[in-house]
Scaffold this motif. Structure first.
Motif: not given
Lengths: 292, 324, 253
Positions: C10-18, C20-26, C227-229
């Motif tokens: 649910q809403g998984v987000t991962k950033r590396f610095g600026d 956004v590698a994975v953006d709010r993935v459900d 970064g999004r599905i």
């Protein structure tokens, strides 16, 4: 009482100067070539012994200093081009065992040429300066100043010259430098020769303070290890900072309670790596077999 | 039964060979005991280096832990040799459990260096700080304080020889077992790919810790045997300069194999014995030897024996095939 | 069919610095289904499964397994729950034999909590392990290599071994990270063969950047982009989705 501590601080600064000079090679060697070159202490020993030989033969300390540094650099050149080239890229353990063997061979050579007995080296001058009532030998102060000058010089070289920039880039990302078509092998050699020269220089400077013995490298190796572990392998600034800290721990700590001179550095290192396993300024990288 | 013999065969052969050697060369008995003790010490290092791939430049420290644990007990507290050995094992265990968590988290290079630093620390401890207890460089002498033990009187060299044989036999069986157990396999697996081990669901920290502690206990056992055999201990046992010997012997035998440590010890001590009659300083010889082994015989003595054995066997097979 | 989600985010987000590698993935993975995630390089697929397998912790959002929040569970603990993964590059133990590789994997499953002392007293050759390992080796045609040192094997066999190491412990969920990368055509065929045979009653998540190899055996297909599905559904509808066509095909062809 106060003057006791003032002179302890200055003594500590002198120790820091030596520690920085002899550890810088181990630190850079790791950062750039990804090897732990334990044989740096061979150059330290060579530098000290050549100074000893020339001071006893000619009486000129400066000549000893120059020749000691040069001999160490030449030894470093031979070892790097003949042996270490073959170990770059091999696993770290292998490089450590090989360089440690070189260290042992170096000790063996020194024993063969100069014998086993420890020998004193004459002080170049005995000038004493008075500072807040404390009597301080000028030579120790000079050692510290030289150490700092070397740091400044290294930093200038890394930041201003092309070779320096290549070395810095190499420390950060060796593959990229190779990709740019820069001859990394030559950079390795140059860096290595400078580092071993500095270790020899450190040995030459330290010889009047501690005298020379074939095993002097072993004693220094311990402190050099602690310096680079505390500062973080691969960081020049880290090496300087930890040399400064350790100098004071050894000298001031030893003044407060004698055994601290030996146990103190170890304790400081132990505590730091418990909380920060890569040392104060260590480059982040592979932990034990763990990729990032 | 067949399964059991698989674990007994090797160790038994080894011990029988040593016993035969003892009767053929009666004046070499001290040397054989030395080999036995030293090879236990090398097995300890092999668990660390050969199996788990961790280099330590401070092995003499762990040897010293055992030696001084036994020596201090015998010189100051009691007279029972077996208690002295048990105490050494206990101190090894404690050292492993306490130092382990701090050390094994470190990267390989730091691990090697911090062990060297620890070793130098240990030397300083027994030389200076614990002087009232350890008598510093004079060493501890306690041969006359040792009481006879039942069955085997460990104070007598020829009876100590039998004791050493029993210890070697037990250690070798255990070591053969370790090599084939899940633990041994995980040690070797961690060496090449700790990440994958984690993603198979293993707690690699615990595995490393276990291996490290085992190393400490075995090294302490070897140290204790030195202490009892010689009847005195001085700080030279924990000298960092001797850390190289351990690595050389391990490499010389072939790291990460069951019989490697024994053959490595045999080759190393034998060479040292030979070399020391010609050259008075061992550093040069040991250094040159290591470099040769590193670059030319990466499998070590045992590895070379195995390769030759495999060649003979395959040639045998080939000739058998061509005959039919 | 009443299916329940085995793995859900649910809403998984991962950033590396600026970045956004994975953006709010459900996202959810149902029981016994095979789900493929495709997307161009740099779309965040690998980062996403690194989050699922416990390699990274996400900055935001949650990961659930069978309804339990496992967001901050370590990788080893997730394996204990049956979530296994493979790596893009082959990860096997080069200095062990094929048998030892497999039995190490199965040993953990069998003991579930490999108590350290127990590892000492357990032989990897014990019958309980040997039979299961033998079975798996035969399934994946590895039994003739049983006592070979893995380092000497060709890449295709290593890849098969890695798959076997996953299947041997009968996991609840398997995550495959680009199982075809770095393989030649022949070896890819071999791996696809393995999939055809064993994939149907297992819960599987597959990551690939090319759709062509997945089509035949995935139940559902998701497309990841920046970064999004952006779409998830059965193969055909996903591939015909207008947004997918715009984002993905443009890059593929």
């Amino acid at each position: 009482m106060l003057e006791l501590y003032i002179s302890a601080v200055v003594f500590g600064l002198g120790i820091s100067g030596i520690l920085f000079l002899v550890s810088i090679g181990i630190s850079i060697g790791f950062g750039l070539m990804r090897i732990v070159n334990m044989e740096q202490m061979v150059y330290y020993t060579f530098g000290a012994y050549l100074t000893f030989a020339l001071v006893s033969a000619t009486g000129s300390f400066v000549l000893g200093l120059i020749c000691g540094t040069a001999a160490a650099a030449v030894a470093g050149f031979i070892v790097e081009t003949q042996l270490l080239r073959k170990v770059y890229g091999k696993e770290l353990m292998f490089t450590m065992v090989v360089t440690f063997s070189v260290f042992l061979i170096g000790i063996g050579i020194v024993q063969y040429v100069f014998g086993l007995a420890s020998k004193p080296v004459g002080m170049p001058f005995h000038t004493i300066v008075h500072m807040l009532g404390a009597k301080i030998p000028l030579y120790r102060l000079m050692v510290f100043v030289i150490g700092m000058l070397v740091y400044v010089f290294i930093n200038l070289m890394l930041n201003k010259t092309i070779a320096g920039k290549a070395i810095r880039a190499g420390i950060e990302n060796p593959d990229q430098v190779r990709g740019l078509g820069i001859n990394l092998g030559r950079i390795f050699t140059v860096t290595f020769v400078i580092a071993s020269g500095l270790a020899g220089f450190g040995g030459a400077l330290n010889s009047p303070l501690v005298g020379v013995t074939p095993y002097m490298g072993f004693d220094m190796l311990l402190f050099a290890f602690i310096t680079v572990i505390l500062g973080g392998l691969g960081s020049i600034k880290g090496t300087l900072v930890s040399a400064l800290i350790l100098g004071q721990v050894i000298s001031v700590g030893g003044t407060i309670y004698a055994p601290l001179a030996f146990v103190g550095p170890f304790m400081v290192m132990f505590i730091v790596i418990l909380f920060k396993p890569t040392g104060l300024y260590g480059v982040r990288g592979r932990a034990f077999g763990f990729e990032e | 039964m067949d399964k059991l013999s698989r674990y007994l065969r090797g160790p038994l052969t080894l011990v029988v060979l040593i016993v035969i050697a003892r009767y053929f060369f009666p004046n070499k008995m001290t040397f054989l005991v030395e080999i036995t003790t030293f090879s236990i010490y090398i097995i300890a290092n092999d668990i660390l280096y050969g199996y788990m791939g961790m280099v330590s430049f401070g092995q003499p420290f762990y040897l010293g832990v055992g030696a001084y644990a036994s020596a201090i007990y015998l010189a100051h507290i009691g007279n029972n040799i077996l208690v002295a050995i048990a105490l050494a094992l206990l101190m090894g265990l404690i050292a492993g459990l306490i130092l382990g968590p701090a050390f094994i988290r470190l990267r390989g290079d730091y691990f090697a260096l911090i062990n060297a630093a620890t070793c130098a620390m240990g030397l300083f401890l027994v030389e200076k700080i614990l002087y009232p207890i350890t008598r510093g460089d004079d060493g501890l002498w306690y041969r006359s304080r040792m009481h006879a033990t039942p069955l085997l009187d460990l104070r007598k060299p020829d009876q100590f020889f039998w004791f050493a044989m029993i210890v070697l036999f037990v250690v070798m069986i255990w070591y053969t077992w370790l090599d084939r157990s899940a633990m041994g396999a995980s040690f070797r697996a961690i060496k090449v790919n700790e990440n994958k081990m984690k993603f198979l669901g293993y707690d690699t920290f615990k595995i490393r810790w276990t291996g490290y502690t085992l190393m400490c206990i075995l090294a302490a056992l070897a140290g204790s045997m030195y202490a009892i055999n010689y009847g005195f201990v001085n700080p030279s046992i924990t000298e960092p300069a001797r850390a190289a010997e351990v690595l050389v012997a391990t490499l010389l035998g072939g790291a990460g194999s069951v019989y490697g440590p024994f053959f490595g010890t045999f080759a190393f001590l034998g060479l040292k014995d030979l070399v020391s009659t010609f050259v008075s300083r061992w550093e040069l010889a040991v250094g040159v030897l290591t470099i040769i082994v590193c670059f030319k015989f990466s499998g070590g003595v045992w590895g070379t024996i195995q390769t030759i054995g495999a060649k003979i066997r395959s040639r045998g097979k080939a000739s058998a095939q061509s005959a039919t | 069919m009443d299916k329940k989600p085995v793995l859900m985010t649910q809403g998984v987000t991962k950033r590396f610095g600026d970045f956004v590698a994975v953006d709010r993935v459900d996202f959810d993975l149902q029981e016994k289904e095979t789900l493929g995630i495709i997307g161009p390089n740099g779309a965040g697929k690998t980062t996403f499964i690194n989050i699922l397998s416990g390699f990274y912790n996400p900055e935001e959002g949650h990961v659930f397994h069978d309804g339990k929040d496992i967001t901050h569970l370590s990788a080893a603990n997730r394996v204990k729950m049956g979530i296994l993964r493979t790596f893009q590059l082959v990860h096997v133990f080069d200095n062990l034999t094929v048998y030892e590789n497999l039995s190490l994997s199965y040993f953990r499953k069998k003991e579930n909590k490999p108590f350290t002392l127990k590892m000492f007293f357990s032989s990897l050759r014990q019958p309980g392990i040997a039979s299961r390992v033998q079975e798996t080796m035969e399934m994946l045609e590895l039994d003739h290599l049983k006592d070979e040192i893995v380092g000497n094997l060709p890449l295709g066999s290593k890849k098969r071994l890695e798959l076997a190491m996953t299947f041997v412990s009968d996991p609840a969920v398997v995550i495959f990270d680009e199982p075809f990368s770095g393989l030649g055509d022949q070896e890819i065929e071999e791996v696809i063969d393995v999939f055809r045979k064993y994939i149907h009653d297992k819960t599987i998540l597959l990551i690939e950047h090319k759709v062509s190899k997945l089509e035949e055996f995935v139940d559902r297909l998701a497309v990841m982009h920046e970064g999004r599905i952006i779409c998830c559904g059965d193969c055909e509808s996903t591939l015909n989705d207008p947004e997918v066509r715009r984002c993905y095909w443009k890059l593929e062809t």
